[in-house]
Design an enzyme around this catalytic site. Structure first.
Site, short mmCIF file in Angstrom:
data_model
loop_
_atom_site.label_atom_id
_atom_site.label_comp_id
_atom_site.label_asym_id
_atom_site.label_seq_id
_atom_site.Cartn_x
_atom_site.Cartn_y
_atom_site.Cartn_z
N HIS A 81 0.87 -1.19 0.00
CA HIS A 81 0.00 0.00 0.00
C HIS A 81 0.91 1.23 0.00
O HIS A 81 1.77 1.36 -0.85
CB HIS A 81 -0.93 -0.12 1.23
CG HIS A 81 -2.05 0.87 1.30
ND1 HIS A 81 -2.44 1.66 0.26
CD2 HIS A 81 -2.89 1.20 2.33
CE1 HIS A 81 -3.47 2.42 0.62
NE2 HIS A 81 -3.75 2.17 1.89
N HIS B 123 -2.26 -1.94 -9.66
CA HIS B 123 -3.25 -1.36 -8.74
C HIS B 123 -4.51 -2.20 -8.78
O HIS B 123 -4.87 -2.72 -9.85
CB HIS B 123 -3.57 0.08 -9.16
CG HIS B 123 -4.20 0.87 -8.07
ND1 HIS B 123 -5.54 0.85 -7.81
CD2 HIS B 123 -3.65 1.67 -7.14
CE1 HIS B 123 -5.79 1.62 -6.78
NE2 HIS B 123 -4.66 2.14 -6.34
N ASP C 109 2.79 5.78 -6.39
CA ASP C 109 4.04 5.65 -5.64
C ASP C 109 5.28 5.55 -6.51
O ASP C 109 6.39 5.58 -5.99
CB ASP C 109 3.97 4.41 -4.73
CG ASP C 109 3.02 4.61 -3.57
OD1 ASP C 109 2.95 5.74 -3.08
OD2 ASP C 109 2.33 3.65 -3.19
N1 ACO Z 1 4.91 -6.58 -10.32
C1 ACO Z 1 4.79 -7.75 -10.97
N2 ACO Z 1 3.62 -8.41 -11.13
C2 ACO Z 1 2.54 -7.85 -10.61
C3 ACO Z 1 2.58 -6.61 -9.92
C4 ACO Z 1 3.82 -5.98 -9.79
N3 ACO Z 1 3.92 -4.80 -9.17
N4 ACO Z 1 1.34 -6.29 -9.50
C5 ACO Z 1 0.54 -7.28 -9.91
N5 ACO Z 1 1.26 -8.21 -10.58
C6 ACO Z 1 0.75 -9.43 -11.23
C7 ACO Z 1 0.37 -10.48 -10.20
O1 ACO Z 1 1.47 -11.31 -9.91
C8 ACO Z 1 -0.75 -11.19 -10.90
O2 ACO Z 1 -0.17 -12.03 -11.89
P1 ACO Z 1 -0.84 -13.48 -12.21
O3 ACO Z 1 -2.19 -13.16 -12.78
O4 ACO Z 1 0.09 -14.12 -13.16
O5 ACO Z 1 -0.93 -14.20 -10.88
C9 ACO Z 1 -1.47 -10.08 -11.65
O6 ACO Z 1 -0.46 -9.07 -11.88
C10 ACO Z 1 -2.64 -9.48 -10.89
O7 ACO Z 1 -2.14 -8.97 -9.66
P2 ACO Z 1 -2.86 -9.14 -8.25
O8 ACO Z 1 -1.81 -9.39 -7.22
O9 ACO Z 1 -3.98 -10.11 -8.36
O10 ACO Z 1 -3.45 -7.70 -8.09
P3 ACO Z 1 -4.03 -7.06 -6.75
O11 ACO Z 1 -5.11 -6.16 -7.15
O12 ACO Z 1 -4.36 -8.12 -5.75
O13 ACO Z 1 -2.79 -6.25 -6.17
C11 ACO Z 1 -1.25 -4.50 -5.80
C12 ACO Z 1 -2.63 -4.88 -6.35
C13 ACO Z 1 -1.12 -4.97 -4.34
C14 ACO Z 1 -1.14 -3.00 -5.82
C15 ACO Z 1 -0.16 -5.15 -6.69
O14 ACO Z 1 -0.26 -4.65 -8.00
C16 ACO Z 1 1.24 -4.90 -6.14
O15 ACO Z 1 1.70 -5.64 -5.27
N6 ACO Z 1 1.96 -3.83 -6.65
C17 ACO Z 1 3.27 -3.52 -6.11
C18 ACO Z 1 3.14 -2.74 -4.81
C19 ACO Z 1 2.64 -1.34 -5.03
O16 ACO Z 1 3.12 -0.59 -5.87
N7 ACO Z 1 1.65 -0.94 -4.20
C20 ACO Z 1 1.09 0.42 -4.21
C21 ACO Z 1 -0.30 0.42 -4.77
S1 ACO Z 1 -0.92 2.08 -4.81
C22 ACO Z 1 -1.31 2.40 -3.18
O17 ACO Z 1 -1.70 1.56 -2.43
C23 ACO Z 1 -1.10 3.76 -2.70
#
Ligand code: ACO
Length: 422
Positions: free
Chosen positions: A268, A307, A363
């Protein structure tokens, strides 16, 4: 029931049920009538992480993640970032309308009046180790404020709620600056209520021996824009935490400490800190392809990308990127932006990211600006928490007034052992 309904057939029993739709949604409780037999508990929806569950009705912030739209109370974020200040946007979030000049001046004066924190809070801060994480200090000190305001627990009283919201918005920069000065071994600087919200924060951070600290107006405005962009984002993890804790009628200081704790997580708000660490680890642009390969193999995540809601470019990330240029005009260019831009370019053309609709989020670029301003990565999430206070409190206020509000208490699907004897 007409067209505004959903008909469900239970193939176990052959029975059909007509569930009313309100604003296009069913009430999850209406599923409970669907039973396989008399003794059955009834159908629930299983939704870990609330991927498809609306927990409230809200009139504060609108996001269309497919096209990248963000609005506070109907106003596009781009217009607010260009034409308003953080305090105007905070007022808008809290009260539903932009303030007129009189309302803004009263609101600003009320905020300024409450910037000071009790002297005992200094001792509390001094109790932390020199290397304590500023976000942990912030979370603890928000909770500690509760001890100074026993009346804060009177959450049924709208005047008390409003005063506590003013107090929290006013005191967050002071707590954040005290945490910063503590980690740097510097004496605390009292608020200067002649300064505006952002300049006062900069004064508490960076004033040394000079009689009057002069905040650079370009940097103060850039910080203010970043505050506007971070002020609210509807039912994100920390706001939902605020609502869940608030639903038990905990006081707003304690609820907000929980919200801030949630924000600190690397998935987050803590992601801004992680992005900088990742860029430092990558080091030079020629290391980006191998880093991206490790992400695609699932060995790590590309922090600042992806996201839950945005499946398009996060509009805040665009504006953060634009703000970088004005900041670099004052501070000099942070060369890490070149690495960030190259990562973005490679990722946005790579099938792995394209297929999953992974774009830079808010971010991704913010830490680079904060670092250029002189902050270390540990402070980045603290800088997120200050403006998000307005969002957390607006949602808390909305929830306190909502007649649908009950204590939050999800269900579970129990899969453990049936009764057994010792
Ligand atoms: N890097 C690589 N792969 C990713 C990323 C990433 N940053 N984010 C998502 N994916 C992939 C997942 O592995 C998944 O792949 P799969 O379908 O092969 O399993 C797919 O994309 C879907 O991702 P989910 O994890 O299901 O997406 P979710 O909505 O649950 O998670 C989150 C969202 C937590 C923001 C995720 O994208 C993440 O971890 N990003 C990195 C951390 C980040 O930047 N967080 C800040 C968000 S903005 C905020 O909160 C202010």
């Amino acid at each position: 029931m007409g067209n505004d309904s959903l008909t469900i057939t239970d193939n176990r029993t052959g029975k059909t049920y007509e569930l009313p739709l309100k604003h296009g949604n069913i009430r999850a409780m209406d599923l409970r009538q669907i039973k396989s037999d008399e003794k059955d508990f009834g159908v629930m929806s299983y939704d870990p992480a609330f991927l498809n569950t609306a927990a409230c009705e809200s009139r504060i912030t609108y996001i269309d993640g497919d096209v990248g739209i963000l609005r506070y109370r109907g106003y596009p974020i781009e217009q607010l970032a260009e034409k308003s200040t953080y305090l105007e946007s905070a007022y808008l979030l809290l009260y539903g309308e932009l303030p007129n000049p009189q309302q803004l001046s009263t609101f600003t004066a009320r905020i300024a009046k409450h910037t000071f924190i009790h002297e005992n809070m200094k001792k509390f801060m001094e109790g932390f180790r020199y290397d304590a994480h500023p976000m942990s200090m912030l979370v603890s000190s928000i909770a500690a404020l509760s001890t100074f305001y026993p009346d804060a627990g009177n959450v049924a009283d709208p005047e008390v709620r409003e005063l506590m919201a003013i107090r929290l918005i006013a005191k967050m920069p002071t707590l954040a600056a005290y945490a910063y000065r503590h980690t740097n071994g510097l004496p605390f600087v009292y608020p200067d209520n002649e300064l505006d919200y952002t300049a006062n924060f900069m004064n508490m951070l960076w004033k040394m021996a000079e009689p009057k600290y002069q905040a650079n107006p370009v940097l103060a405005r850039a910080l203010d824009i970043l505050f506007i962009l971070h002020a609210d984002h509807e039912q994100n993890c920390s706001t939902s935490t605020m609502r869940v804790i608030g639903s038990a009628q905990a006081d707003p200081f304690l609820s907000m400490a929980g919200a801030a704790a949630s924000l600190s997580g690397p998935l987050h708000g803590g992601a801004n800190e992680e992005v900088l660490r990742m860029i430092d680890e990558i080091g030079t642009t020629d290391h980006i392809p191998s880093f991206i390969e490790s992400v695609k193999k699932g060995e790590r995540k590309l922090m600042g990308f992806g996201h839950r809601i945005y499946k398009n470019y996060d509009p805040r990330a665009y504006m953060v990127k634009q703000t970088a240029d004005s900041v670099f005009g004052v501070t000099g260019r942070n060369s890490k932006v070149d690495i960030a831009r190259e990562i973005e370019k490679i990722a946005l053309n790579d099938e792995y990211f394209v297929k999953r609709k992974l774009y830079p989020n808010v971010d991704f670029y913010s830490g680079i600006i904060y670092e250029a301003m002189g902050f270390r990565p540990e402070m980045f999430t603290v800088l997120f928490a200050i403006p998000r206070t307005a969002g957390w409190l607006s949602h808390w206020e909305e929830q306190c007034k909502d007649r649908d509000t009950k204590i939050s208490r999800p269900r579970q699907v129990y899969l453990g052992p049936d009764q057994r004897d010792i």
